[in-house]
Design an enzyme around this catalytic site. Structure first.
Site, PDB file in Angstrom:
ATOM      1  N   HIS A  51       0.802  -1.218   0.000  1.00 56.57           N
ATOM      2  CA  HIS A  51       0.000   0.000   0.000  1.00 56.57           C
ATOM      3  C   HIS A  51       0.837   1.271   0.000  1.00 56.57           C
ATOM      4  O   HIS A  51       0.295   2.368  -0.191  1.00 56.57           O
ATOM      5  CB  HIS A  51      -0.965   0.002   1.192  1.00 56.57           C
ATOM      6  CG  HIS A  51      -2.300   0.562   0.855  1.00 56.57           C
ATOM      7  ND1 HIS A  51      -3.460   0.239   1.532  1.00 56.57           N
ATOM      8  CD2 HIS A  51      -2.695   1.447  -0.098  1.00 56.57           C
ATOM      9  CE1 HIS A  51      -4.482   0.896   1.009  1.00 56.57           C
ATOM     10  NE2 HIS A  51      -4.039   1.639   0.028  1.00 56.57           N
ATOM     11  N   ASP A 108     -10.086  -0.632   3.564  1.00 55.24           N
ATOM     12  CA  ASP A 108      -8.907  -1.259   4.148  1.00 55.24           C
ATOM     13  C   ASP A 108      -9.207  -1.674   5.585  1.00 55.24           C
ATOM     14  O   ASP A 108      -9.963  -1.005   6.288  1.00 55.24           O
ATOM     15  CB  ASP A 108      -7.767  -0.231   4.131  1.00 55.24           C
ATOM     16  CG  ASP A 108      -6.386  -0.824   4.330  1.00 55.24           C
ATOM     17  OD1 ASP A 108      -6.270  -1.887   4.965  1.00 55.24           O
ATOM     18  OD2 ASP A 108      -5.415  -0.206   3.861  1.00 55.24           O
ATOM     19  N   HIS A 134      -6.924  -1.459   7.720  1.00 58.86           N
ATOM     20  CA  HIS A 134      -6.017  -0.605   8.466  1.00 58.86           C
ATOM     21  C   HIS A 134      -6.213   0.858   8.066  1.00 58.86           C
ATOM     22  O   HIS A 134      -6.746   1.151   6.999  1.00 58.86           O
ATOM     23  CB  HIS A 134      -4.566  -1.023   8.203  1.00 58.86           C
ATOM     24  CG  HIS A 134      -4.322  -2.490   8.414  1.00 58.86           C
ATOM     25  ND1 HIS A 134      -4.501  -3.424   7.402  1.00 58.86           N
ATOM     26  CD2 HIS A 134      -3.957  -3.194   9.514  1.00 58.86           C
ATOM     27  CE1 HIS A 134      -4.224  -4.631   7.872  1.00 58.86           C
ATOM     28  NE2 HIS A 134      -3.904  -4.524   9.155  1.00 58.86           N
ATOM     29  N   ASP A 153      -3.554   3.096   7.855  1.00 60.96           N
ATOM     30  CA  ASP A 153      -2.368   3.570   7.137  1.00 60.96           C
ATOM     31  C   ASP A 153      -2.104   5.044   7.416  1.00 60.96           C
ATOM     32  O   ASP A 153      -1.705   5.808   6.539  1.00 60.96           O
ATOM     33  CB  ASP A 153      -2.500   3.302   5.634  1.00 60.96           C
ATOM     34  CG  ASP A 153      -2.550   1.819   5.324  1.00 60.96           C
ATOM     35  OD1 ASP A 153      -2.163   1.014   6.186  1.00 60.96           O
ATOM     36  OD2 ASP A 153      -2.996   1.453   4.211  1.00 60.96           O
ATOM     37  N   HIS A 189       4.242   0.926   4.422  1.00 63.39           N
ATOM     38  CA  HIS A 189       2.897   0.663   3.901  1.00 63.39           C
ATOM     39  C   HIS A 189       1.811   1.008   4.928  1.00 63.39           C
ATOM     40  O   HIS A 189       0.629   1.042   4.571  1.00 63.39           O
ATOM     41  CB  HIS A 189       2.750  -0.780   3.395  1.00 63.39           C
ATOM     42  CG  HIS A 189       2.537  -1.821   4.446  1.00 63.39           C
ATOM     43  ND1 HIS A 189       1.934  -3.035   4.179  1.00 63.39           N
ATOM     44  CD2 HIS A 189       2.866  -1.868   5.758  1.00 63.39           C
ATOM     45  CE1 HIS A 189       1.891  -3.772   5.277  1.00 63.39           C
ATOM     46  NE2 HIS A 189       2.450  -3.077   6.256  1.00 63.39           N
ATOM     47  N   ASP A 199      -7.571  -2.035  -0.644  1.00 67.32           N
ATOM     48  CA  ASP A 199      -6.651  -3.032  -0.096  1.00 67.32           C
ATOM     49  C   ASP A 199      -7.438  -4.323   0.086  1.00 67.32           C
ATOM     50  O   ASP A 199      -8.470  -4.340   0.756  1.00 67.32           O
ATOM     51  CB  ASP A 199      -6.103  -2.522   1.245  1.00 67.32           C
ATOM     52  CG  ASP A 199      -4.996  -3.398   1.812  1.00 67.32           C
ATOM     53  OD1 ASP A 199      -5.070  -4.627   1.650  1.00 67.32           O
ATOM     54  OD2 ASP A 199      -4.085  -2.849   2.447  1.00 67.32           O
ATOM     55  N   ASP A 222      -7.014  -6.687   1.937  1.00 64.22           N
ATOM     56  CA  ASP A 222      -7.199  -7.156   3.308  1.00 64.22           C
ATOM     57  C   ASP A 222      -8.405  -6.513   3.990  1.00 64.22           C
ATOM     58  O   ASP A 222      -8.719  -6.840   5.137  1.00 64.22           O
ATOM     59  CB  ASP A 222      -5.925  -7.002   4.147  1.00 64.22           C
ATOM     60  CG  ASP A 222      -5.582  -5.564   4.538  1.00 64.22           C
ATOM     61  OD1 ASP A 222      -6.465  -4.700   4.573  1.00 64.22           O
ATOM     62  OD2 ASP A 222      -4.393  -5.313   4.842  1.00 64.22           O
ATOM     63  N   GLU A 235      -1.930  -4.984  -2.234  1.00 64.91           N
ATOM     64  CA  GLU A 235      -1.633  -5.987  -1.213  1.00 64.91           C
ATOM     65  C   GLU A 235      -2.033  -7.415  -1.594  1.00 64.91           C
ATOM     66  O   GLU A 235      -2.272  -8.256  -0.730  1.00 64.91           O
ATOM     67  CB  GLU A 235      -2.244  -5.604   0.142  1.00 64.91           C
ATOM     68  CG  GLU A 235      -1.708  -4.292   0.726  1.00 64.91           C
ATOM     69  CD  GLU A 235      -0.308  -4.399   1.318  1.00 64.91           C
ATOM     70  OE1 GLU A 235       0.251  -5.516   1.332  1.00 64.91           O
ATOM     71  OE2 GLU A 235       0.219  -3.362   1.773  1.00 64.91           O
TER      72      GLU A 235
END
Length: 295
Positions: free
Chosen positions: A98, A121, A123, A125, A138, A222, A224, A267
């Site tokens: 990312h 995402d 996360h 980030d 990332h 992303d 994930d 990712e």
């Protein structure tokens, strides 16, 4: 736009698990171009940008792993995406980890002065070196594009995102520094708690309403964000994520809104995947984002 431009960023410098540099190849192999052609788009594949190897740790850079290599790669990403924007195609960037978003958003912010961003995402980030538990870049690209973090990274883009123009969707693994920053800047976040309570329809409706006055929206997807049962081939999986069907609904609603002007898929790590399942999900979601419907 009737033409989609594809560029791959085979980069694994922003984190420590190897394999995510093969993400662009895996997504292409899963049939991305054919899917877009079947939807009536012209497609230009600009190939992959050059990415150098990992850089040695420099004094003072202990919590910014591979800093110089990430800076060089980000400048290459920025140059490549700016060429796509000049060619007046829809930029679709394939990662890679990312951290590629540092260069992607730097280019888009040159073109659009009031850009909106959907960060799909697990996360945030939103770390800076002082708050990052790992030093992996990332986990920092959104903060960098808010002009926060190391000057070598923030200087890549001349223009920055406004906090009120960001929407995070699917967050379920936020570090303490990220939580503080989100609250201080008033960034709009739909965690899995909100998605479970409200449903994806309401989440996307509110996202569209929140970003309707921007001059274009960049989708940073992303893989994930989805539950690891759906997408096993990611470097930082977090249980309890968005479902495959919820993600298709989100992409379909964003397609109908007409707000999305650029996108990236990041990712995807084939080494950790099961028979290219995650790359195939990426292609399927891209299909929905570009208007694929059952009828």
């Amino acid at each position: 736009m009737n033409t989609v431009g594809i560029v791959g960023v085979p980069m694994d410098l922003g984190q420590e698990r190897r394999g995510v540099d093969m993400g662009p190849s895996a997504i292409r192999y899963a049939g991305l171009q054919d899917r877009l052609l079947s939807l009536g788009y012209s497609v230009i594949d600009y190939g992959d940008i050059p990415v150098k190897g990992r850089s040695p740790v420099q004094i003072g850079d202990a919590n910014l792993k591979n800093l110089q290599s990430v800076v060089e790669a980000s400048l290459n990403v920025k140059e490549s995406v700016m060429k796509m924007l000049k060619d007046d195609v829809f930029p679709l960037i394939l990662g890679g980890d990312h951290s590629i978003s540092i260069g992607t958003l730097a280019a888009i912010n040159e073109k659009r002065q009031n850009v909106g961003v959907i960060w799909y995402d697990a996360h945030g980030d939103l770390n800076i070196p002082e708050t990052s538990p790992s030093g992996n870049i990332h986990g920092m690209p959104l903060a960098v594009n808010l002009n926060l973090g190391h000057s070598s990274l923030t200087s890549i883009g001349a223009h920055k995102i406004k906090p009120e123009n960001i929407v995070l969707i699917g967050a379920r693994a936020l570090d303490e520094g990220e939580k503080e920053l989100i609250q201080r800047l008033g960034i709009k976040v739909f965690t899995m708690h909100e998605i479970d309570r409200m449903g994806m329809t309401a989440v996307i409706e509110q996202t569209i309403s929140h970003l309707k006055d921007t001059d274009g929206v960049h989708l940073s997807l992303d893989l994930d964000a989805l539950d690891p049962m759906e997408c096993p081939g990611v470097g930082t999986p977090v249980r309890g994520g968005i479902t495959y069907r919820e993600s298709h609904l989100a992409m379909e609603m964003l397609a109908e809104s007409g707000l999305i002007t650029s996108a990236e898929l990041v990712e995807v790590n084939p080494i950790l995947d099961d028979r290219n399942q995650t790359a195939e999900v990426a292609v399927a979601l891209a299909g929905s984002l570009f208007g694929d419907k059952l009828l």
